[in-house]
Design an enzyme around this catalytic site. Structure first.
Site, PDB file in Angstrom:
ATOM      1  N   ASP A 172     -50.819 -11.987  59.052  1.00  0.00           N
ATOM      2  CA  ASP A 172     -51.853 -11.173  59.694  1.00  0.00           C
ATOM      3  C   ASP A 172     -53.064 -10.947  58.818  1.00  0.00           C
ATOM      4  OD1 ASP A 172     -50.140  -9.357  58.074  1.00  0.00           O
ATOM      5  OD2 ASP A 172     -51.510  -7.823  58.842  1.00  0.00           O
TER       6      ASP A 172
ATOM      7  N   ASP B 126     -51.171 -10.349  53.304  1.00  0.00           N
ATOM      8  CA  ASP B 126     -49.748 -10.318  52.957  1.00  0.00           C
ATOM      9  C   ASP B 126     -49.054 -11.545  53.553  1.00  0.00           C
ATOM     10  OD1 ASP B 126     -49.270  -9.780  55.709  1.00  0.00           O
ATOM     11  OD2 ASP B 126     -49.631  -7.657  55.352  1.00  0.00           O
TER      12      ASP B 126
ATOM     13  N   TYR C   5     -48.143  -1.530  61.938  1.00  0.00           N
ATOM     14  CA  TYR C   5     -48.782  -1.783  63.232  1.00  0.00           C
ATOM     15  C   TYR C   5     -48.091  -0.973  64.310  1.00  0.00           C
ATOM     16  CZ  TYR C   5     -51.472  -5.408  60.969  1.00  0.00           C
ATOM     17  OH  TYR C   5     -52.346  -6.070  60.138  1.00  0.00           O
TER      18      TYR C   5
ATOM     19  N   GLU D  64     -59.837  -6.589  52.397  1.00  0.00           N
ATOM     20  CA  GLU D  64     -58.795  -7.438  52.984  1.00  0.00           C
ATOM     21  C   GLU D  64     -59.283  -8.084  54.283  1.00  0.00           C
ATOM     22  OE1 GLU D  64     -53.979  -7.373  53.739  1.00  0.00           O
ATOM     23  OE2 GLU D  64     -55.076  -5.482  53.837  1.00  0.00           O
TER      24      GLU D  64
END
Length: 505
Positions: free
Chosen positions: A81, A84, A232, A483
């Site tokens: 995603d 990571d 999430y 990120e």
């Protein structure tokens, strides 16, 4: 169907296309076609699984080749995603839906970049076909997030648990199942002109997964708890995903039962109280929200396009789609977003550029729809023409590409100045070509803490972006801003395709 073009006409057409491309660059100072190609290329850097010979980001190698094998299911593939090495299917599915919507809406404007956009979609949908291959089960995640986040290691090296998590009749997850159904249905539309057999397979599976999501209602927050939260969590309930999926299924099938589902269930969306962001002023509803968690604004825009041709129940969706526009337009008396001094849109929550790209996508799409309907959005005494919606969206895109107080592109590899130390494991660690020995869980920490630029360029990655005062600290540790994520890039692909082809002063 167009007839054959004479050679002289072909030369004129080609010259016109080149001129239009030049106009796009000269009018804005940005090369939207180049940015489009890079924004799609980013997804190759997020791939999990066995990489194909056509892989263009060659510093990435095979990873996660045994995902699902411990339980006898092939779950190899899909996307990581963000920075990571976990495969979270909820945001992955929404990213896929948005890539597919971008192709369906702006595929013609993508030109030579369209095949790569379809490849990006197919990398996800092939995985979702695997994740929904066991009857009565939908796999929603691969990887143990706490273990993964405790390590700084390349996806090619990861030795943290690759636990598969699923939902079922006994442990439902309607939001993630319905979003996968939406992704498969939207992708079926994207592939229909080029691969009818694959399109039909995706649509058939979308119907099955939607039926499962609707029959066994419940949130995966309750079923999987800390395995998906706080990463999430679904904050806005699963009703929006069910309606979103039904909308896409109707668009793909024209079957009345899906449209009836939308109309009969639309009241489940709470347009006057929004439970995610308590900081919103009174009267602001979830009509103003759109992203991997909340689909409401997207539902209204998509549904308006579906019904505007029939002029049937248009007001039901148009009113709230208009309210969304008025919540974003800078001069609107009912604006509920903030803007930085440099003009960047801000909403509560991290990775702010996800809001700028997702809402810009809706503005451009709704501008197209309202232009076809020959109408103007009215925000109090302010008129929001289709051209004005496009102008606002272009302002966000130009900001991301470098027209900002930092004179910095927030897309890696685009422009003269862009983030060098993004929060991304694979990018920040030496590639297998440079360092073939394994880098263990904690062995990557010195690379994370280093002030040196990342050794591998994750071309096209758009980071979380600057703060509300237009400041950006180029630091891996500052993950909220540094990120990149698939759900920042996915809506941007469609917007860049639009601006590649439509120069506006």
């Amino acid at each position: 169907m167009m007839g054959k073009t004479r050679s002289s006409d072909a030369v004129r057409v080609g010259s016109t296309i080149m001129l239009m491309a030049a106009m796009v660059v000269s009018v804005s100072g940005h090369n939207y076609g180049l940015a489009l190609s890079k924004s799609i290329l980013f997804f190759e850097g997020q791939r999990s699984g066995k990489l194909p010979p056509s892989q263009r980001l060659t510093w990435r190698k095979d990873s996660g080749l045994r995902d699902g094998f411990e339980i006898g299911v092939d779950l190899v593939g899909g996307y990581y995603d963000a920075g990571d090495n976990v495969k979270f299917n909820f945001p992955m599915a929404w990213s896929t839906t948005m890539l597919a919507w971008g192709v369906s809406e702006f595929g013609r404007e993508m030109g030579p970049h369209l095949p790569h956009a379809l490849d990006a979609i197919r990398w996800a949908t092939d995985y979702f076909l695997k994740a929904t291959s066991v009857p009565g089960v939908v796999f929603v995640q691969v990887g143990e997030p706490y273990g993964d986040h405790n390590c700084w290691e390349r996806p090619e090296d990861m030795n943290t648990p690759r636990t598969p998590y699923s939902v079922s009749a006994q442990f439902p997850g309607s939001e993630v199942s319905a979003e996968i159904a939406a992704a498969l249905a939207a992708a079926s539309l994207a592939f229909r002109p080029v691969d009818h057999r694959y399109s039909a397979l995706l649509l058939s599976r979308a119907k099955t997964v939607f039926e499962f999501a609707d029959k066994y209602k419940g949130s995966y927050n309750d079923s999987l708890g800390p395995r998906v939260c706080p990463f999430y969590c679904d904050f806005s309930g699963y009703e929006d995903e069910l309606i979103w999926a039904a909308s896409w299924l109707f668009k793909a099938t024209k079957a009345p039962n899906y449209w009836n589902y939308v109309v009969q269930n639309i009241h489940h969306l709470d347009y006057y109280k929004f439970k995610t962001f308590n900081s919103l002023p009174n009267g602001v509803g979830s009509f103003a929200e759109f992203g991997w968690d909340t689909k409401n604004a997207g539902i209204n825009v998509l549904a308006f396009e579906i019904v505007m041709k029939d002029n049937n129940n248009t007001d039901l969706f148009m009113v709230n789609a208009d309210k969304f526009v008025c919540s974003v337009l800078p001069e609107s008396p009912t604006k509920y977003v903030n803007y930085s001094p440099g003009g960047l849109l801000f909403k509560p929550g991290g990775s702010n550029l996800q809001h700028a790209t997702a809402l810009s996508f809706l503005l451009v799409v709704y501008a197209r729809y309202t232009n076809l309907a020959k109408r103007v959005v009215q925000c109090g005494n302010v008129k929001a023409t289709p051209a004005r919606l496009i102008q606002v969206a272009r302002g966000q895109v130009d900001y991301i590409l470098g027209s900002n107080p930092m004179n910095m592109s927030y897309m890696v590899g685009y422009g003269r100045k862009f983030p060098q130390r993004i929060h991304h494991r694979g990018s920040s660690l030496p590639s297998l070509d440079q360092h073939p020995q394994q880098i263990g869980c904690k062995d990557g920490t010195p690379y994370f803490e280093s002030r040196r630029p990342n050794p591998n360029l994750l071309t096209g990655a758009v980071v979380g972006g600057p703060d509300i005062k237009d400041r950006y600290n180029d630091s891996r540790a500052d993950f909220v801003h540094s990120e990149p994520t698939t759900y920042i890039n996915a809506p941007l692909v469609g917007v860049l395709a639009f601006f590649r082809w439509h120069p506006y002063p």
